[in-house]
Design a protein around this motif. Structure first.
Motif, PDB file in Angstrom:
ATOM      1  N   THR A  52       0.842  -1.195   0.000  1.00  0.00           N
ATOM      2  CA  THR A  52       0.000   0.000   0.000  1.00  0.00           C
ATOM      3  C   THR A  52       0.881   1.250   0.000  1.00  0.00           C
ATOM      4  O   THR A  52       1.630   1.484   0.948  1.00  0.00           O
ATOM      5  CB  THR A  52      -0.906   0.042   1.245  1.00  0.00           C
ATOM      6  OG1 THR A  52      -1.624  -1.193   1.351  1.00  0.00           O
ATOM      7  CG2 THR A  52      -1.880   1.199   1.163  1.00  0.00           C
ATOM      8  N   PRO A  53       0.816   2.073  -1.039  1.00  0.00           N
ATOM      9  CA  PRO A  53       1.658   3.271  -1.057  1.00  0.00           C
ATOM     10  C   PRO A  53       1.108   4.340  -0.119  1.00  0.00           C
ATOM     11  O   PRO A  53      -0.114   4.524  -0.038  1.00  0.00           O
ATOM     12  CB  PRO A  53       1.590   3.733  -2.518  1.00  0.00           C
ATOM     13  CG  PRO A  53       0.276   3.217  -2.997  1.00  0.00           C
ATOM     14  CD  PRO A  53       0.036   1.918  -2.274  1.00  0.00           C
ATOM     15  N   PRO A  54       1.965   5.053   0.608  1.00  0.00           N
ATOM     16  CA  PRO A  54       1.491   6.176   1.425  1.00  0.00           C
ATOM     17  C   PRO A  54       0.846   7.242   0.546  1.00  0.00           C
ATOM     18  O   PRO A  54       1.262   7.460  -0.597  1.00  0.00           O
ATOM     19  CB  PRO A  54       2.768   6.696   2.084  1.00  0.00           C
ATOM     20  CG  PRO A  54       3.734   5.556   2.010  1.00  0.00           C
ATOM     21  CD  PRO A  54       3.411   4.819   0.750  1.00  0.00           C
ATOM     22  N   LEU A  55      -0.156   7.908   1.081  1.00  0.00           N
ATOM     23  CA  LEU A  55      -0.866   8.940   0.321  1.00  0.00           C
ATOM     24  C   LEU A  55      -0.478  10.352   0.714  1.00  0.00           C
ATOM     25  O   LEU A  55      -0.850  11.310   0.012  1.00  0.00           O
ATOM     26  CB  LEU A  55      -2.381   8.764   0.496  1.00  0.00           C
ATOM     27  CG  LEU A  55      -2.974   7.457  -0.029  1.00  0.00           C
ATOM     28  CD1 LEU A  55      -4.490   7.447   0.178  1.00  0.00           C
ATOM     29  CD2 LEU A  55      -2.633   7.230  -1.495  1.00  0.00           C
ATOM     30  N   TRP A  56       0.276  10.507   1.828  1.00  0.00           N
ATOM     31  CA  TRP A  56       0.608  11.876   2.234  1.00  0.00           C
ATOM     32  C   TRP A  56       1.398  12.575   1.119  1.00  0.00           C
ATOM     33  O   TRP A  56       2.271  12.009   0.472  1.00  0.00           O
ATOM     34  CB  TRP A  56       1.350  11.920   3.553  1.00  0.00           C
ATOM     35  CG  TRP A  56       2.544  11.019   3.723  1.00  0.00           C
ATOM     36  CD1 TRP A  56       3.284  10.367   2.767  1.00  0.00           C
ATOM     37  CD2 TRP A  56       3.136  10.655   4.979  1.00  0.00           C
ATOM     38  NE1 TRP A  56       4.292   9.641   3.326  1.00  0.00           N
ATOM     39  CE2 TRP A  56       4.230   9.792   4.683  1.00  0.00           C
ATOM     40  CE3 TRP A  56       2.866  10.978   6.313  1.00  0.00           C
ATOM     41  CZ2 TRP A  56       5.040   9.254   5.684  1.00  0.00           C
ATOM     42  CZ3 TRP A  56       3.675  10.438   7.292  1.00  0.00           C
ATOM     43  CH2 TRP A  56       4.743   9.587   6.976  1.00  0.00           C
ATOM     44  N   GLY A  57       1.031  13.805   0.852  1.00  0.00           N
ATOM     45  CA  GLY A  57       1.674  14.587  -0.192  1.00  0.00           C
ATOM     46  C   GLY A  57       1.151  14.340  -1.590  1.00  0.00           C
ATOM     47  O   GLY A  57       1.553  15.039  -2.532  1.00  0.00           O
ATOM     48  N   ILE A  58       0.243  13.390  -1.776  1.00  0.00           N
ATOM     49  CA  ILE A  58      -0.169  13.016  -3.131  1.00  0.00           C
ATOM     50  C   ILE A  58      -0.851  14.171  -3.857  1.00  0.00           C
ATOM     51  O   ILE A  58      -0.756  14.288  -5.080  1.00  0.00           O
ATOM     52  CB  ILE A  58      -1.080  11.768  -3.086  1.00  0.00           C
ATOM     53  CG1 ILE A  58      -1.141  11.104  -4.465  1.00  0.00           C
ATOM     54  CG2 ILE A  58      -2.475  12.102  -2.551  1.00  0.00           C
ATOM     55  CD1 ILE A  58      -1.758   9.726  -4.447  1.00  0.00           C
ATOM     56  N   GLY A  59      -1.499  15.056  -3.101  1.00  0.00           N
ATOM     57  CA  GLY A  59      -2.175  16.178  -3.725  1.00  0.00           C
ATOM     58  C   GLY A  59      -1.236  17.252  -4.251  1.00  0.00           C
ATOM     59  O   GLY A  59      -1.681  18.164  -4.957  1.00  0.00           O
TER      60      GLY A  59
END
Length: 494
Positions: A431-438
């Motif tokens: 599962t890839p981390p989502l923090w910063g994805i935006g």
């Protein structure tokens, strides 16, 4: 609203430290959110006290941990300079920077992790464009009993392709040919929403052309990879192994259809099998081992733990093995010294996660509720508290929000590369981390996601989810246009 929440989160942590001397998971409510009318306390500070509040621009992934002491700033900057260093071929007058290749994928770490961010697919196939920041992993099924035993015992993760090694090197030093070229073709794959809207996905197919060192093994398995963002890696390393094991449910004993499990990988420093957490299939146990592997495999640089100055050159590439190398006594008879790798480790551990944006907006909160209700948090675990680490104080005892469980999940045939790695099957991905994805667009100028960049935006990435994530995907397909918009606004706030 964001700044007061951050102040509250910081003061809470400081108060707990003064009362207890340390912060543990028991000091925080780590249960799933139950109300979606306001941001949770501390939620804006995705990286705990390491979180930075600098401008959300192209440098948003390149700031040091906000709680870093002043006397550590120099080490961060020195590590940054090595991360961005352009290596040159040997022999060279710049002996601290020579040893490139002879075969390689990039001349620096930063060439793949541009602005410390996410890689991208080539706009066109070679020769119109190169595949910098993206490459193909190569391996074959075991050919001997010894290889079968090593794979079974997790002593090795894969069996490299005998002529071309563990990955295709599409660059080479002057006077040598590159190994070959990655070619990508796409097929349109329409997906219909319940409300009648349609999204067209692009399904990739990968081939290798212009092979310069003979034919590939007939059973060669290919796995495309783009470089992931570098933020928050030290925090992920500071999550306790027990927390990951607690989340794992390999037999789906709770019956929720999600059976995350840890990858079991070889730790070269401990000489034992441990839990993997870095890489697209969690194939590396530590950031240090991940960094050493990238120096050696991607750039062709020997390190204290990867001593081959010829990188991924194989015994069947005799011309490659005859090239001069950059091993020097001043570097500990390596091309990159132990001190260099320590500085790069410090740098990659301390790249700060940016603060959440618009976390209290009604549309973002509505999207967060949909994220929870759809079951996305079954894999994208919102929060952890890192363990106490006296040697990495910046990452020690922090409430963090990575939105990842770092576990392997079967994502279905659509995303399968059909290439096992250690205990990970050909359809499992971490599962890839989502923090910063935006902030991907702001930092890297594109919105390409998933392990091979096939998704051109966040909705396409969601619609590629299958396997264990298929029920969540179906929930999204049934959403109204407004709900889909709110869901994406929530993801873009991370």
């Amino acid at each position: 609203m964001a700044q007061p929440l951050c102040i509250i989160g910081t003061l809470t942590a400081a108060l707990l430290l003064s009362l207890h001397g340390s912060v543990t998971a028991a000091d925080y409510d780590l249960s799933p959110a139950r109300q979606f009318v306001a941001a949770e306390t501390g939620e804006v500070m995705q990286g705990g006290a390491t979180t930075h509040f600098n401008k959300a621009d192209r440098n948003a992934f390149s700031h040091p941990a906000a709680n870093m002491e002043f006397d550590h700033q120099l080490n961060f900057q020195l590590g940054n300079s090595i991360f961005r260093k352009l290596w040159v071929s040997s022999p060279s007058s710049t002996t601290a920077s020579d040893g490139l290749g002879p075969l390689y994928n990039a001349r620096s770490c930063e060439r793949c992790h541009q602005q410390d961010g996410r890689g991208h697919t080539p706009q066109n196939n070679w020769p119109e464009d190169n595949a910098i920041s993206m490459f193909l992993r190569l391996s074959i099924p075991p050919q001997t009993t010894e290889q079968e035993i090593q794979l079974k015992n997790n002593r090795i993760g894969v069996v490299p392709e005998p002529t071309y090694g563990g990955q295709l090197q599409d660059f080479a030093v002057t006077g040598m040919p590159a190994e070959g070229r990655m070619q990508i073709s796409y097929t349109d794959l329409p997906v219909n929403f319940t409300d009648g809207s349609t999204v067209v996905l692009r399904k990739p197919e990968y081939t290798i052309t212009d092979t310069q060192y003979g034919p590939l093994h007939p059973d060669t398995m290919l796995s495309p990879r783009i470089a992931p963002p570098m933020i928050g890696l030290g925090l992920l390393e500071a999550i306790s192994e027990q927390d990951l094991l607690t989340l794992a449910d390999p037999d789906d004993s709770d019956g929720d259809g999600i059976s995350g499990r840890t990858n079991r990988v070889w730790d070269s420093s401990k000489q034992t099998v441990v839990t993997g957490r870095f890489g697209w299939k969690a194939g590396n146990p530590t950031l240090h081992q991940q960094n050493n592997g990238a120096f050696n495999g991607d750039i062709g640089i020997s390190t204290p733990t990867r001593s081959d100055p010829y990188g991924d050159c194989t015994s069947q590439q005799s011309r490659c093995l005859q090239q001069p190398n950059g091993d020097t006594p001043a570097q500990g008879n390596r091309e990159a010294s132990a001190q260099m790798l320590d500085l790069v480790l410090f740098y990659t551990r301390n790249l700060a996660v940016p603060a959440r944006r618009n976390a209290s907006q009604p549309e973002v909160l509505a999207g967060k509720k949909l994220f929870y209700q759809s079951g996305c948090v079954g894999c994208h675990q919102p929060k952890f508290v890192t363990t106490k680490h006296t040697d990495i104080p910046e990452q020690s005892e922090q409430l963090i929000w990575p939105y990842s469980d770092l576990l392997l999940h079967d994502m279905g045939e659509g995303l399968a590369d059909n290439r096992p790695e250690f205990a990970a099957s050909g359809s499992e991905w971490r599962t890839p981390p989502l923090w910063g994805i935006g902030l991907t667009k702001a930092v890297n100028g594109h919105t390409q996601f998933l392990h091979d960049g096939r998704a051109r935006n966040l909705m396409e990435a969601i619609l590629w989810h299958g396997g264990e994530a298929e029920p969540a995907r179906q929930q999204v397909i049934k959403m109204s246009k407004m709900d889909r918009t709110n869901l994406i606004q929530f993801l873009e706030s991370l």
